[in-house]
Write a protein that holds these residues in place. Structure first.
Motif, mmCIF file in Angstrom:
data_model
loop_
_atom_site.group_PDB
_atom_site.id
_atom_site.type_symbol
_atom_site.label_atom_id
_atom_site.label_comp_id
_atom_site.label_asym_id
_atom_site.label_seq_id
_atom_site.Cartn_x
_atom_site.Cartn_y
_atom_site.Cartn_z
ATOM 1 N N LEU A 50 0.867 -1.169 0.000
ATOM 2 C CA LEU A 50 0.000 0.000 0.000
ATOM 3 C C LEU A 50 0.907 1.224 0.000
ATOM 4 C CD1 LEU A 50 -2.841 -0.993 2.523
ATOM 5 C CD2 LEU A 50 -2.867 -1.077 0.025
ATOM 6 N N VAL A 51 0.999 1.865 -1.156
ATOM 7 C CA VAL A 51 1.899 2.996 -1.333
ATOM 8 C C VAL A 51 1.156 4.293 -1.079
ATOM 9 C CG1 VAL A 51 3.494 4.143 -2.911
ATOM 10 C CG2 VAL A 51 3.136 1.666 -3.083
ATOM 11 N N GLY A 52 1.778 5.157 -0.250
ATOM 12 C CA GLY A 52 1.118 6.386 0.164
ATOM 13 C C GLY A 52 0.553 6.268 1.558
ATOM 14 N N VAL A 53 0.983 5.219 2.281
ATOM 15 C CA VAL A 53 0.532 4.978 3.655
ATOM 16 C C VAL A 53 1.759 4.909 4.560
ATOM 17 C CG1 VAL A 53 -0.704 3.422 5.208
ATOM 18 C CG2 VAL A 53 -1.483 3.695 2.842
ATOM 19 N N LYS A 54 1.741 5.678 5.632
ATOM 20 C CA LYS A 54 2.858 5.689 6.579
ATOM 21 C C LYS A 54 2.834 4.427 7.441
ATOM 22 C CE LYS A 54 3.156 10.751 6.973
ATOM 23 N NZ LYS A 54 3.153 11.901 7.913
ATOM 24 N N ASP A 55 3.954 4.182 8.136
ATOM 25 C CA ASP A 55 4.055 2.992 8.982
ATOM 26 C C ASP A 55 2.982 2.953 10.051
ATOM 27 O OD1 ASP A 55 6.194 2.104 7.552
ATOM 28 O OD2 ASP A 55 7.721 2.812 8.959
ATOM 29 N N ASN A 56 2.526 4.133 10.494
ATOM 30 C CA ASN A 56 1.499 4.176 11.541
ATOM 31 C C ASN A 56 0.088 4.066 10.978
ATOM 32 O OD1 ASN A 56 1.077 6.674 10.350
ATOM 33 N ND2 ASN A 56 1.710 7.878 12.142
ATOM 34 N N GLY A 57 -0.026 3.867 9.655
ATOM 35 C CA GLY A 57 -1.338 3.705 9.039
ATOM 36 C C GLY A 57 -1.969 4.990 8.543
ATOM 37 N N LYS A 58 -1.314 6.110 8.758
ATOM 38 C CA LYS A 58 -1.870 7.374 8.299
ATOM 39 C C LYS A 58 -1.683 7.519 6.788
ATOM 40 C CE LYS A 58 -1.719 12.372 9.091
ATOM 41 N NZ LYS A 58 -1.082 13.487 9.849
ATOM 42 N N ILE A 59 -2.744 7.967 6.108
ATOM 43 C CA ILE A 59 -2.689 8.122 4.661
ATOM 44 C C ILE A 59 -1.979 9.422 4.299
ATOM 45 C CG2 ILE A 59 -4.055 8.429 2.569
ATOM 46 C CD1 ILE A 59 -6.164 6.610 3.784
ATOM 47 N N ALA A 60 -0.881 9.304 3.563
ATOM 48 C CA ALA A 60 -0.131 10.475 3.107
ATOM 49 C C ALA A 60 -0.403 10.753 1.638
ATOM 50 C CB ALA A 60 1.367 10.261 3.335
ATOM 51 N N GLY A 61 -0.721 9.695 0.890
ATOM 52 C CA GLY A 61 -0.997 9.852 -0.530
ATOM 53 C C GLY A 61 0.238 9.643 -1.388
ATOM 54 N N VAL A 62 0.013 9.140 -2.584
ATOM 55 C CA VAL A 62 1.103 8.971 -3.548
ATOM 56 C C VAL A 62 1.520 10.337 -4.053
ATOM 57 C CG1 VAL A 62 1.749 7.951 -5.763
ATOM 58 C CG2 VAL A 62 0.245 6.691 -4.209
ATOM 59 N N VAL A 92 -8.983 8.824 -1.545
ATOM 60 C CA VAL A 92 -9.457 9.013 -0.175
ATOM 61 C C VAL A 92 -9.157 10.443 0.268
ATOM 62 C CG1 VAL A 92 -9.341 8.186 2.202
ATOM 63 C CG2 VAL A 92 -8.946 6.591 0.310
ATOM 64 N N ASP A 93 -10.192 11.207 0.516
ATOM 65 C CA ASP A 93 -10.035 12.580 1.028
ATOM 66 C C ASP A 93 -9.039 13.390 0.201
ATOM 67 O OD1 ASP A 93 -11.834 11.992 3.074
ATOM 68 O OD2 ASP A 93 -10.237 11.301 4.418
ATOM 69 N N GLY A 94 -9.166 13.301 -1.107
ATOM 70 C CA GLY A 94 -8.298 14.075 -1.990
ATOM 71 C C GLY A 94 -6.903 13.507 -2.161
ATOM 72 N N LYS A 95 -6.650 12.328 -1.603
ATOM 73 C CA LYS A 95 -5.331 11.701 -1.722
ATOM 74 C C LYS A 95 -5.471 10.344 -2.415
ATOM 75 C CE LYS A 95 -3.720 13.869 2.569
ATOM 76 N NZ LYS A 95 -3.257 13.635 3.948
ATOM 77 N N ASP A 96 -4.407 9.942 -3.090
ATOM 78 C CA ASP A 96 -4.401 8.662 -3.790
ATOM 79 C C ASP A 96 -3.530 7.658 -3.047
ATOM 80 O OD1 ASP A 96 -6.000 9.644 -5.788
ATOM 81 O OD2 ASP A 96 -4.326 10.165 -7.111
ATOM 82 N N VAL A 97 -4.043 6.442 -2.900
ATOM 83 C CA VAL A 97 -3.274 5.334 -2.340
ATOM 84 C C VAL A 97 -3.188 4.252 -3.408
ATOM 85 C CG1 VAL A 97 -3.210 3.497 -0.607
ATOM 86 C CG2 VAL A 97 -3.918 5.804 0.047
ATOM 87 N N LEU A 98 -1.997 3.781 -3.651
ATOM 88 C CA LEU A 98 -1.761 2.764 -4.672
ATOM 89 C C LEU A 98 -1.648 1.392 -4.013
ATOM 90 C CD1 LEU A 98 -1.031 1.913 -7.591
ATOM 91 C CD2 LEU A 98 1.356 2.462 -7.034
ATOM 92 N N GLU A 99 -2.490 0.467 -4.464
ATOM 93 C CA GLU A 99 -2.393 -0.922 -4.000
ATOM 94 C C GLU A 99 -1.694 -1.741 -5.071
ATOM 95 O OE1 GLU A 99 -5.170 -4.765 -2.697
ATOM 96 O OE2 GLU A 99 -6.069 -3.045 -3.726
ATOM 97 N N VAL A 100 -0.647 -2.448 -4.676
ATOM 98 C CA VAL A 100 0.122 -3.293 -5.595
ATOM 99 C C VAL A 100 0.012 -4.728 -5.095
ATOM 100 C CG1 VAL A 100 2.364 -3.736 -6.641
ATOM 101 C CG2 VAL A 100 1.723 -1.387 -6.017
ATOM 102 N N GLN A 101 -0.706 -5.545 -5.846
ATOM 103 C CA GLN A 101 -0.921 -6.935 -5.462
ATOM 104 C C GLN A 101 0.099 -7.832 -6.150
ATOM 105 O OE1 GLN A 101 -3.477 -8.017 -3.293
ATOM 106 N NE2 GLN A 101 -2.413 -10.001 -3.342
ATOM 107 N N VAL A 102 0.732 -8.700 -5.354
ATOM 108 C CA VAL A 102 1.730 -9.645 -5.860
ATOM 109 C C VAL A 102 1.259 -11.058 -5.523
ATOM 110 C CG1 VAL A 102 4.152 -10.357 -5.819
ATOM 111 C CG2 VAL A 102 3.549 -7.967 -5.382
ATOM 112 N N ASN A 103 1.133 -11.900 -6.523
ATOM 113 C CA ASN A 103 0.723 -13.278 -6.288
ATOM 114 C C ASN A 103 1.923 -14.149 -5.954
ATOM 115 O OD1 ASN A 103 -2.022 -12.790 -6.819
ATOM 116 N ND2 ASN A 103 -1.711 -13.073 -9.019
ATOM 117 N N GLU A 104 1.674 -15.227 -5.234
ATOM 118 C CA GLU A 104 2.740 -16.189 -4.961
ATOM 119 C C GLU A 104 3.198 -16.806 -6.275
ATOM 120 O OE1 GLU A 104 3.582 -20.240 -2.314
ATOM 121 O OE2 GLU A 104 1.625 -19.248 -2.244
#
Length: 216
Positions: A50-62, A92-104
């Motif tokens: 999840l890109v654009g998310v800080k270690d504490n779970g706060k959304i920073a955005g891409v 989310v709230d004017g910010k973008d979060v990128l989800e990158v899914q990787v399969n086994e």
């Protein structure tokens, strides 16, 4: 790339925190470092960034499209073989979060290339990317062969099992010294024992240990 407006689903993912199948990335600045994460997920059970998310779970955005290009470069240029990705954007709230899914991967190991283009394979343990050890490599080698493994049971095999019963948990180096076998020899034996369910490896304080299965 897919766009998803299901912010409730994203919030649920973030609430889980980082774990074996999920990693937060505040920003992408080095494609080779991301290749390690892709290698670890592909060599274990799959997972997501999840890109654009800080270690504490706060959304920073891409921050920019450059981050997406770096992820693609990590998958295509710095992973061997290449890793296929499934990406989507959440607004989310004017910010973008990128989800990158990787399969086994079905063709393990997936290697990540370092700055000198040397290949290294990683595994995912809890919320960390850990360098794979020779036992992982031997197990994957047998899996790729796609044939039944026939294991002989001689005095040598009995010696290893007896030493594990008496002294485990042991590191790879300790197993080698106590059995008077080379690391290459003991690695192959331990890999076979793990495949047959006789031995398990545990990761404690950044060290792999080996012990008989179901032993305390």
């Amino acid at each position: 790339m897919k766009t998803n407006t299901n912010t409730q689903y994203l919030e649920k993912l973030i609430s889980e925190g980082e774990h074996i199948h999920q990693d937060f990335k505040f920003a992408i600045s080095d494609a080779r470092k991301i290749a390690k994460s892709l290698s670890a997920f592909a060599n274990t059970e799959g997972g997501r960034l999840l890109v654009g998310v800080k270690d504490n779970g706060k959304i920073a955005g891409v921050r920019s499209e450059e981050e997406l290009y770096m992820i693609e470069a990590a998958a295509n240029l710095y992973c061997r073989p290449e890793v296929e990705l499934d990406t989507r954007i959440y607004h989310v709230d004017g910010k973008d979060v990128l989800e990158v899914q990787v399969n086994e991967s079905q063709q393990k190991p997936i290697y990540a290339l370092d700055e000198e283009n040397r290949p290294w394979a990683y595994v995912r343990i809890k919320d960390e990317n850990i360098l794979a050890n020779p036992i992982h490599l031997n197990i994957w080698k047998h899996d790729r062969a796609e044939k039944d493994v026939v294991m002989t049971y001689t005095q040598r095999e009995q010696q290893v099992l007896t030493i594990l019963q008496q002294h485990a948990p042991l590191t790879l180096g300790q197993c080698s010294r106590l059995t008077h076998m080379s690391r290459k020899q003991i690695s192959r034996l331990l890999a076979d024992f793990i495949r047959f369910g006789l031995v398990e490896q545990r990761f404690v304080e950044h060290t792999f240990y080996f012990q008989l299965k179901d032993s305390e």
